[in-house]
Every structure is written in structure tokens, then in C-alpha cells.
Design a protein around this motif. Structure first.
Motif, PDB file in Angstrom:
ATOM      1  N   ILE A  96       0.841  -1.201   0.000  1.00  0.00           N
ATOM      2  CA  ILE A  96       0.000   0.000   0.000  1.00  0.00           C
ATOM      3  C   ILE A  96       0.879   1.256   0.000  1.00  0.00           C
ATOM      4  CG2 ILE A  96      -1.698   1.300   1.355  1.00  0.00           C
ATOM      5  CD1 ILE A  96      -2.686  -1.520   2.349  1.00  0.00           C
ATOM      6  N   PHE A  97       1.919   1.238   0.825  1.00  0.00           N
ATOM      7  CA  PHE A  97       2.838   2.375   0.900  1.00  0.00           C
ATOM      8  C   PHE A  97       3.528   2.622  -0.440  1.00  0.00           C
ATOM      9  CE2 PHE A  97       7.195   3.869   1.570  1.00  0.00           C
ATOM     10  CZ  PHE A  97       6.944   5.105   2.140  1.00  0.00           C
ATOM     11  N   HIS A  98       4.013   1.548  -1.079  1.00  0.00           N
ATOM     12  CA  HIS A  98       4.711   1.693  -2.361  1.00  0.00           C
ATOM     13  C   HIS A  98       3.779   2.205  -3.452  1.00  0.00           C
ATOM     14  CE1 HIS A  98       8.490   0.295  -0.966  1.00  0.00           C
ATOM     15  NE2 HIS A  98       8.184  -0.990  -0.893  1.00  0.00           N
ATOM     16  N   PHE A  99       2.556   1.691  -3.495  1.00  0.00           N
ATOM     17  CA  PHE A  99       1.606   2.182  -4.498  1.00  0.00           C
ATOM     18  C   PHE A  99       1.355   3.677  -4.312  1.00  0.00           C
ATOM     19  CE2 PHE A  99      -0.341  -2.164  -5.412  1.00  0.00           C
ATOM     20  CZ  PHE A  99       0.147  -2.201  -6.700  1.00  0.00           C
ATOM     21  N   LYS A 100       1.121   4.080  -3.065  1.00  0.00           N
ATOM     22  CA  LYS A 100       0.837   5.491  -2.803  1.00  0.00           C
ATOM     23  C   LYS A 100       2.060   6.364  -3.106  1.00  0.00           C
ATOM     24  CE  LYS A 100      -1.263   8.595   0.423  1.00  0.00           C
ATOM     25  NZ  LYS A 100      -2.036   8.764   1.611  1.00  0.00           N
ATOM     26  N   SER A 141      -2.186  11.111 -14.761  1.00  0.00           N
ATOM     27  CA  SER A 141      -3.174  10.021 -14.777  1.00  0.00           C
ATOM     28  C   SER A 141      -2.599   8.747 -14.187  1.00  0.00           C
ATOM     29  CB  SER A 141      -3.649   9.756 -16.205  1.00  0.00           C
ATOM     30  OG  SER A 141      -4.255  10.890 -16.740  1.00  0.00           O
ATOM     31  N   LEU A 142      -1.382   8.419 -14.556  1.00  0.00           N
ATOM     32  CA  LEU A 142      -0.744   7.214 -14.028  1.00  0.00           C
ATOM     33  C   LEU A 142      -0.518   7.341 -12.525  1.00  0.00           C
ATOM     34  CD1 LEU A 142       0.274   4.501 -15.058  1.00  0.00           C
ATOM     35  CD2 LEU A 142       2.508   5.550 -15.397  1.00  0.00           C
ATOM     36  N   GLY A 143      -0.143   8.525 -12.076  1.00  0.00           N
ATOM     37  CA  GLY A 143       0.017   8.753 -10.641  1.00  0.00           C
ATOM     38  C   GLY A 143      -1.285   8.579  -9.891  1.00  0.00           C
ATOM     39  N   LEU A 144      -2.358   9.135 -10.439  1.00  0.00           N
ATOM     40  CA  LEU A 144      -3.674   8.967  -9.803  1.00  0.00           C
ATOM     41  C   LEU A 144      -4.103   7.502  -9.808  1.00  0.00           C
ATOM     42  CD1 LEU A 144      -5.516  12.119 -11.152  1.00  0.00           C
ATOM     43  CD2 LEU A 144      -4.758  11.694  -8.806  1.00  0.00           C
ATOM     44  N   PHE A 145      -3.772   6.775 -10.883  1.00  0.00           N
ATOM     45  CA  PHE A 145      -4.095   5.350 -10.942  1.00  0.00           C
ATOM     46  C   PHE A 145      -3.396   4.589  -9.814  1.00  0.00           C
ATOM     47  CE2 PHE A 145      -2.762   1.099 -12.338  1.00  0.00           C
ATOM     48  CZ  PHE A 145      -4.001   0.494 -12.427  1.00  0.00           C
ATOM     49  N   PHE A 146      -2.110   4.867  -9.595  1.00  0.00           N
ATOM     50  CA  PHE A 146      -1.388   4.192  -8.520  1.00  0.00           C
ATOM     51  C   PHE A 146      -1.945   4.568  -7.147  1.00  0.00           C
ATOM     52  CE2 PHE A 146       1.848   3.065 -11.630  1.00  0.00           C
ATOM     53  CZ  PHE A 146       2.253   1.829 -11.169  1.00  0.00           C
ATOM     54  N   MET A 147      -2.402   5.800  -6.990  1.00  0.00           N
ATOM     55  CA  MET A 147      -2.986   6.200  -5.714  1.00  0.00           C
ATOM     56  C   MET A 147      -4.327   5.490  -5.488  1.00  0.00           C
ATOM     57  SD  MET A 147      -1.936  10.179  -5.597  1.00  0.00           S
ATOM     58  CE  MET A 147      -2.159  10.450  -3.853  1.00  0.00           C
ATOM     59  N   VAL A 148      -5.123   5.356  -6.540  1.00  0.00           N
ATOM     60  CA  VAL A 148      -6.385   4.615  -6.433  1.00  0.00           C
ATOM     61  C   VAL A 148      -6.095   3.149  -6.123  1.00  0.00           C
ATOM     62  CG1 VAL A 148      -8.372   3.781  -7.761  1.00  0.00           C
ATOM     63  CG2 VAL A 148      -7.736   6.187  -7.853  1.00  0.00           C
ATOM     64  N   GLU A 151      -5.487   2.716  -2.536  1.00  0.00           N
ATOM     65  CA  GLU A 151      -6.730   2.684  -1.762  1.00  0.00           C
ATOM     66  C   GLU A 151      -7.459   1.347  -1.909  1.00  0.00           C
ATOM     67  OE1 GLU A 151      -7.910   4.965   0.432  1.00  0.00           O
ATOM     68  OE2 GLU A 151      -5.988   5.981   0.098  1.00  0.00           O
ATOM     69  N   VAL A 152      -7.456   0.784  -3.111  1.00  0.00           N
ATOM     70  CA  VAL A 152      -8.109  -0.511  -3.336  1.00  0.00           C
ATOM     71  C   VAL A 152      -7.419  -1.588  -2.507  1.00  0.00           C
ATOM     72  CG1 VAL A 152      -8.491  -2.314  -5.072  1.00  0.00           C
ATOM     73  CG2 VAL A 152      -9.008   0.070  -5.620  1.00  0.00           C
ATOM     74  N   PHE A 153      -6.089  -1.581  -2.499  1.00  0.00           N
ATOM     75  CA  PHE A 153      -5.368  -2.577  -1.708  1.00  0.00           C
ATOM     76  C   PHE A 153      -5.586  -2.364  -0.213  1.00  0.00           C
ATOM     77  CE2 PHE A 153      -3.564  -4.084  -5.499  1.00  0.00           C
ATOM     78  CZ  PHE A 153      -2.825  -5.223  -5.225  1.00  0.00           C
ATOM     79  N   LYS A 154      -5.743  -1.123   0.208  1.00  0.00           N
ATOM     80  CA  LYS A 154      -6.020  -0.848   1.620  1.00  0.00           C
ATOM     81  C   LYS A 154      -7.382  -1.420   2.011  1.00  0.00           C
ATOM     82  CE  LYS A 154      -4.931   3.194   3.266  1.00  0.00           C
ATOM     83  NZ  LYS A 154      -4.973   4.645   3.583  1.00  0.00           N
ATOM     84  N   ILE A 155      -8.374  -1.219   1.156  1.00  0.00           N
ATOM     85  CA  ILE A 155      -9.714  -1.764   1.417  1.00  0.00           C
ATOM     86  C   ILE A 155      -9.671  -3.283   1.399  1.00  0.00           C
ATOM     87  CG2 ILE A 155     -12.047  -1.971   0.448  1.00  0.00           C
ATOM     88  CD1 ILE A 155     -11.676   0.965  -0.532  1.00  0.00           C
ATOM     89  N   ALA A 156      -8.965  -3.865   0.433  1.00  0.00           N
ATOM     90  CA  ALA A 156      -8.866  -5.320   0.339  1.00  0.00           C
ATOM     91  C   ALA A 156      -8.164  -5.898   1.563  1.00  0.00           C
ATOM     92  CB  ALA A 156      -8.134  -5.712  -0.928  1.00  0.00           C
TER      93      ALA A 156
END
Length: 167
Positions: A96-100, A141-148, A151-156
């Protein structure tokens, strides 16, 4: 798993090429920014062609180089992320940290390269409206995708922990 290995091999190859080019790029940009001699070869970075090395052009070159280094750090984090995936570490705080962090770095890189290039074009009087693909928008856009994705991995991860508690 083959796709992951292929992606990791491609990223490793790009990483090695980037490591080879970074010292030469830094020396070249350092020479250009410190030199007062005219440079006859036009330089094109992120869609901006620089023919005269005035102060504005040197600022654009500096920020574009800085943007490139920020993207390379993001690529390094992506390599670490792929290594964690290879070890089957999926729903972890590190992922999650790396994605963000990658998302933040890509957005920062987009602004580091896009805004100075825009102001350089304005200073040169090259204001025109173009509807085309733009590296600035791709990076944002790619940065926002990684941030989303973060969040998806945090919820999962939360759902996985709740599911493990109920079993």
C-alpha cells in the motif's frame, strides 16, 4: 506468474538502461546549465524544443532532469513492489505504501516537467491550443491510478483481516 516474471524482466532492463544514462544526462545538463556558450544542437524534451540556452531554457532543462530522476525513483519502488509480489506478499502495508508513494512521485514528476515547459512556451510566445497526447497528462493520470490502486489494496487488506477474524 509468467506475466509477473516478464514484467519484472522488462522493468529490470529499463532500470539498467536508466542507470547507465543518468550519469551522462547529469553531466550533459550540468555542462549546459553552467556554460554560457551557444549550443547549436536543438534539444527536445517533453515536446518542448529548446534552441537558445537562455535562463528560461536552463530552468526547463533542470526541472525536466529532476522530473526524470523522480520517475526513476518511482521505477525503483515499482521494482521493489514486483519483488514483494514475487514473494507472494500481496495485502501488506508495504504494498500500500509503495503504491501510494509511486503515485505521488508520478504526480510530482508530471508537474516538475509540465509546468516549466508550459511557462517556457508562454515566455517564447508559443501559445497555441493543441488536442493531443501529452506526457504531463499521462504522468498525472498514471500517478492517480497508482494512488487509487493503493486505496483498493487498503480496502482489500481490511476486508481480508475482517474475514480472517470471522473464521
Amino acid at each position: 506468474m509468467r506475466k509477473l516474471n516478464l514484467l519484472k524482466a522488462i522493468i529490470d532492463f529499463v532500470w539498467i538502461l536508466a542507470l547507465i544514462t543518468i550519469p551522462f544526462l547529469l553531466l550533459f545538463i550540468g555542462y549546459l546549465t553552467s556554460s554560457n556558450e551557444p549550443f547549436d544542437i536543438p534539444i527536445k524534451m517533453n515536446g518542448v524544443e529548446i534552441t537558445v540556452l537562455d535562463l528560461n531554457a536552463k530552468i526547463v532543462l533542470f526541472f525536466t532532469t529532476l522530473s526524470y530522476i523522480v520517475v526513476m525513483y518511482g521505477l525503483y519502488l515499482f521494482k521493489k513492489l514486483l519483488q514483494l509480489f514475487k514473494l507472494k506478499i500481496i495485502f501488506d502495508d508495504q504494498i500500500i505504501f509503495h503504491f501510494k508513494r509511486i503515485g505521488n512521485l508520478l504526480i510530482i514528476s508530471g508537474f516538475l516537467s509540465g509546468l516549466p515547459a508550459f511557462f517556457y512556451k508562454v515566455a517564447q510566445g508559443e501559445i497555441k491550443i493543441e488536442i493531443r497526447a501529452n506526457p504531463f497528462l499521462y504522468l498525472i493520470s498514471l500517478g492517480l491510478f497508482f494512488m487509487v490502486l493503493s486505496e483498493v489494496f487498503k480496502i482489500a487488506k481490511t476486508m481480508k483481516e475482517e474475514n480472517e477474524l470471522t473464521i
